[in-house]
Design a protein around this motif. Structure first.
Motif, PDB file in Angstrom:
ATOM      1  N   GLY A  99      -8.354  18.552   5.287  1.00  0.00           N
ATOM      2  CA  GLY A  99      -7.873  19.545   5.081  1.00  0.00           C
ATOM      3  C   GLY A  99      -7.212  19.607   3.346  1.00  0.00           C
ATOM      4  N   MET A 100      -6.958  21.463   3.444  1.00  0.00           N
ATOM      5  CA  MET A 100      -6.356  21.873   2.753  1.00  0.00           C
ATOM      6  C   MET A 100      -5.201  21.088   2.229  1.00  0.00           C
ATOM      7  SD  MET A 100      -8.368  25.734   3.063  1.00  0.00           S
ATOM      8  CE  MET A 100      -7.207  25.820   4.559  1.00  0.00           C
ATOM      9  N   HIS A 101      -4.571  20.625   0.771  1.00  0.00           N
ATOM     10  CA  HIS A 101      -3.795  20.383  -0.362  1.00  0.00           C
ATOM     11  C   HIS A 101      -3.525  20.851  -1.410  1.00  0.00           C
ATOM     12  CE1 HIS A 101      -4.638  16.210  -0.991  1.00  0.00           C
ATOM     13  NE2 HIS A 101      -5.814  16.753  -0.220  1.00  0.00           N
ATOM     14  N   ALA A 102      -2.658  20.429  -2.082  1.00  0.00           N
ATOM     15  CA  ALA A 102      -2.152  20.392  -3.464  1.00  0.00           C
ATOM     16  C   ALA A 102      -2.383  18.837  -3.329  1.00  0.00           C
ATOM     17  CB  ALA A 102      -0.613  20.340  -3.908  1.00  0.00           C
ATOM     18  N   GLY A 103      -2.691  18.586  -4.959  1.00  0.00           N
ATOM     19  CA  GLY A 103      -3.414  17.227  -5.500  1.00  0.00           C
ATOM     20  C   GLY A 103      -4.551  17.502  -7.082  1.00  0.00           C
ATOM     21  N   TYR A 104      -4.646  16.486  -7.553  1.00  0.00           N
ATOM     22  CA  TYR A 104      -5.296  15.899  -8.768  1.00  0.00           C
ATOM     23  C   TYR A 104      -6.519  17.634  -8.625  1.00  0.00           C
ATOM     24  CZ  TYR A 104      -7.500  14.686 -13.243  1.00  0.00           C
ATOM     25  OH  TYR A 104      -8.107  13.775 -14.248  1.00  0.00           O
ATOM     26  N   LEU A 105      -6.710  18.150 -10.122  1.00  0.00           N
ATOM     27  CA  LEU A 105      -8.032  18.326  -9.931  1.00  0.00           C
ATOM     28  C   LEU A 105      -9.039  17.794 -11.237  1.00  0.00           C
ATOM     29  CD1 LEU A 105      -6.893  20.468  -7.898  1.00  0.00           C
ATOM     30  CD2 LEU A 105      -8.716  22.030  -9.003  1.00  0.00           C
ATOM     31  N   PRO A 106      -9.882  16.584 -11.234  1.00  0.00           N
ATOM     32  CA  PRO A 106     -10.234  16.571 -12.013  1.00  0.00           C
ATOM     33  C   PRO A 106     -11.272  17.167 -13.161  1.00  0.00           C
ATOM     34  CG  PRO A 106     -11.308  15.111 -10.212  1.00  0.00           C
ATOM     35  CD  PRO A 106     -10.350  15.976  -9.655  1.00  0.00           C
ATOM     36  N   GLY A 107     -12.243  18.523 -12.274  1.00  0.00           N
ATOM     37  CA  GLY A 107     -12.991  19.222 -12.334  1.00  0.00           C
ATOM     38  C   GLY A 107     -14.215  19.399 -12.223  1.00  0.00           C
ATOM     39  N   PHE A 131       1.591  -1.316  -0.185  1.00  0.00           N
ATOM     40  CA  PHE A 131      -0.551   0.082  -0.424  1.00  0.00           C
ATOM     41  C   PHE A 131       0.807   1.799   0.364  1.00  0.00           C
ATOM     42  CE2 PHE A 131      -1.676   3.181   2.877  1.00  0.00           C
ATOM     43  CZ  PHE A 131      -3.179   3.914   1.997  1.00  0.00           C
ATOM     44  N   ILE A 132       0.476   1.928  -1.559  1.00  0.00           N
ATOM     45  CA  ILE A 132       1.341   3.436  -0.764  1.00  0.00           C
ATOM     46  C   ILE A 132       0.403   5.135  -0.666  1.00  0.00           C
ATOM     47  CG2 ILE A 132       2.763   4.754  -2.249  1.00  0.00           C
ATOM     48  CD1 ILE A 132       3.702   2.528  -4.246  1.00  0.00           C
ATOM     49  N   PRO A 133       0.607   4.992   0.080  1.00  0.00           N
ATOM     50  CA  PRO A 133      -0.384   6.339   0.730  1.00  0.00           C
ATOM     51  C   PRO A 133       0.225   7.511  -0.190  1.00  0.00           C
ATOM     52  CG  PRO A 133       1.331   5.534   2.797  1.00  0.00           C
ATOM     53  CD  PRO A 133       1.794   5.193   1.563  1.00  0.00           C
ATOM     54  N   ALA A 134      -1.350   8.303  -0.238  1.00  0.00           N
ATOM     55  CA  ALA A 134      -1.700   9.006  -1.381  1.00  0.00           C
ATOM     56  C   ALA A 134      -0.399  10.325  -0.796  1.00  0.00           C
ATOM     57  CB  ALA A 134      -2.295   9.458  -0.989  1.00  0.00           C
ATOM     58  N   PRO A 135       0.165  11.386  -1.800  1.00  0.00           N
ATOM     59  CA  PRO A 135       0.313  12.872  -1.192  1.00  0.00           C
ATOM     60  C   PRO A 135      -0.881  13.395  -1.080  1.00  0.00           C
ATOM     61  CG  PRO A 135       0.994  12.317  -3.238  1.00  0.00           C
ATOM     62  CD  PRO A 135      -0.134  11.287  -3.126  1.00  0.00           C
ATOM     63  N   MET A 136       0.139  14.332   0.380  1.00  0.00           N
ATOM     64  CA  MET A 136      -0.702  15.613   0.203  1.00  0.00           C
ATOM     65  C   MET A 136      -0.009  16.758   0.840  1.00  0.00           C
ATOM     66  SD  MET A 136      -3.440  13.151   2.616  1.00  0.00           S
ATOM     67  CE  MET A 136      -4.811  13.882   2.902  1.00  0.00           C
ATOM     68  N   HIS A 137       0.599  17.093  -0.269  1.00  0.00           N
ATOM     69  CA  HIS A 137       1.805  18.470  -0.158  1.00  0.00           C
ATOM     70  C   HIS A 137       1.274  19.598   0.501  1.00  0.00           C
ATOM     71  CE1 HIS A 137       4.868  15.233  -0.655  1.00  0.00           C
ATOM     72  NE2 HIS A 137       4.486  15.695  -1.838  1.00  0.00           N
ATOM     73  N   TYR A 138       1.265  20.414   0.865  1.00  0.00           N
ATOM     74  CA  TYR A 138       1.422  21.896   1.692  1.00  0.00           C
ATOM     75  C   TYR A 138      -0.640  21.243   2.239  1.00  0.00           C
ATOM     76  CZ  TYR A 138       4.819  22.663  -1.038  1.00  0.00           C
ATOM     77  OH  TYR A 138       6.675  23.129  -1.866  1.00  0.00           O
ATOM     78  N   PHE A 139      -0.232  20.129   3.182  1.00  0.00           N
ATOM     79  CA  PHE A 139      -1.514  19.787   4.163  1.00  0.00           C
ATOM     80  C   PHE A 139      -1.859  21.330   5.355  1.00  0.00           C
ATOM     81  CE2 PHE A 139      -3.649  16.943   6.835  1.00  0.00           C
ATOM     82  CZ  PHE A 139      -4.744  16.644   6.147  1.00  0.00           C
ATOM     83  N   MET A 140      -2.650  21.325   5.340  1.00  0.00           N
ATOM     84  CA  MET A 140      -3.408  22.427   5.755  1.00  0.00           C
ATOM     85  C   MET A 140      -4.612  21.704   6.278  1.00  0.00           C
ATOM     86  SD  MET A 140      -2.578  26.075   3.771  1.00  0.00           S
ATOM     87  CE  MET A 140      -2.958  24.923   2.218  1.00  0.00           C
ATOM     88  N   ARG A 141      -4.824  21.054   7.856  1.00  0.00           N
ATOM     89  CA  ARG A 141      -5.575  20.018   8.600  1.00  0.00           C
ATOM     90  C   ARG A 141      -7.160  21.183   9.407  1.00  0.00           C
ATOM     91  NH1 ARG A 141      -5.467  14.502  10.164  1.00  0.00           N
ATOM     92  NH2 ARG A 141      -3.628  15.178   9.804  1.00  0.00           N
ATOM     93  N   PHE A 142      -8.240  21.177   8.811  1.00  0.00           N
ATOM     94  CA  PHE A 142      -9.648  21.934   9.442  1.00  0.00           C
ATOM     95  C   PHE A 142     -10.038  21.481  10.060  1.00  0.00           C
ATOM     96  CE2 PHE A 142     -10.241  21.855   4.772  1.00  0.00           C
ATOM     97  CZ  PHE A 142     -11.724  21.854   5.073  1.00  0.00           C
ATOM     98  N   ASN A 143     -10.734  20.374  10.087  1.00  0.00           N
ATOM     99  CA  ASN A 143     -11.689  19.648  10.864  1.00  0.00           C
ATOM    100  C   ASN A 143     -10.997  18.160  10.263  1.00  0.00           C
ATOM    101  OD1 ASN A 143     -14.026  19.358  11.773  1.00  0.00           O
ATOM    102  ND2 ASN A 143     -14.780  18.581   9.149  1.00  0.00           N
TER     103      ASN A 143
END
Length: 195
Positions: free
Chosen positions: A115-123, A99-111
């Motif tokens: 959190g908010m983080h860099a990632g893929y946006l499919p639209g 199992f390879i954990p998903a990267p969540m760079h620049y993570f800002m946990r809020f709940n």
């Protein structure tokens, strides 16, 4: 490069101002506010059906530049080939695989785990509850907020899997900050943010 320099300048200016974040689920946008005025808008991909991003008033609980999910990622076989692209940590892994954990760079946990983080946006909304942003925007938000920064999540998540950016039929609303946006920080060019 110009966008990168603009975002870096924005982060430097915002580090001296009182910042807050507003996340509009209907519009699939996150706004960085400086002293109550929006200075940067980022497209997002919020939680999908079954994993909706919770609405409410929160604060940034922690920041971590190189965060990895403890719950979601992918499963690869012994040769490194992806077997399950959208895996949960409790799924069975084939012999020799991992199992390879998903990267969540620049993570800002809020709940909780969200959190908010860099990632893929499919639209369209596609996450497990987090708010994904293009990396350059995630960096700007990460540099502008501190632990304790207010985060407000509002709106109704679009129900169409292939969200087009248009309001859903029967649900009319006016965008929170339109048409104003600080001219120094324009939105990304149309058609480019999901790459």
């Amino acid at each position: 490069m110009v966008l990168g320099l603009t975002l870096l300048f924005c982060a430097a200016v915002l580090s001296r101002a009182e910042s807050s974040v507003e996340i509009d689920l209907q519009e699939q946008r996150a706004y960085l506010l400086q002293n109550g005025r929006p200075v940067l808008a980022s497209p997002i991909s919020s939680g999908r059906h079954g994993h909706l991003t919770r609405t409410g008033s929160f604060t940034v609980l922690e920041k971590e530049r190189s965060h990895y999910s403890s719950m979601y990622g992918k499963i690869v076989d012994a040769n490194g080939n992806t077997v399950v692209a959208d895996a949960d940590a409790d799924m069975q892994v084939p012999s020799g695989g991992k199992f390879i954990p998903a990267p969540m760079h620049y993570f800002m946990r809020f709940n909780g785990g969200d959190g908010m983080h860099a990632g893929y946006l499919p639209g369209y909304p596609a996450s497990h509850g987090c708010v994904r942003m293009p990396e350059q925007y995630a960096i700007a938000f990460f540099n502008a907020v501190q632990v304790g920064t207010p985060v407000t999540v509002f709106g109704r998540t679009p129900v169409n899997r292939y969200y087009s950016g248009q309001p859903q039929p029967g649900f009319q609303r006016r965008p929170r900050f339109a048409p104003f946006m600080d001219p120094r920080f324009p939105p990304p060019p149309p058609g480019m943010w999901w790459r």
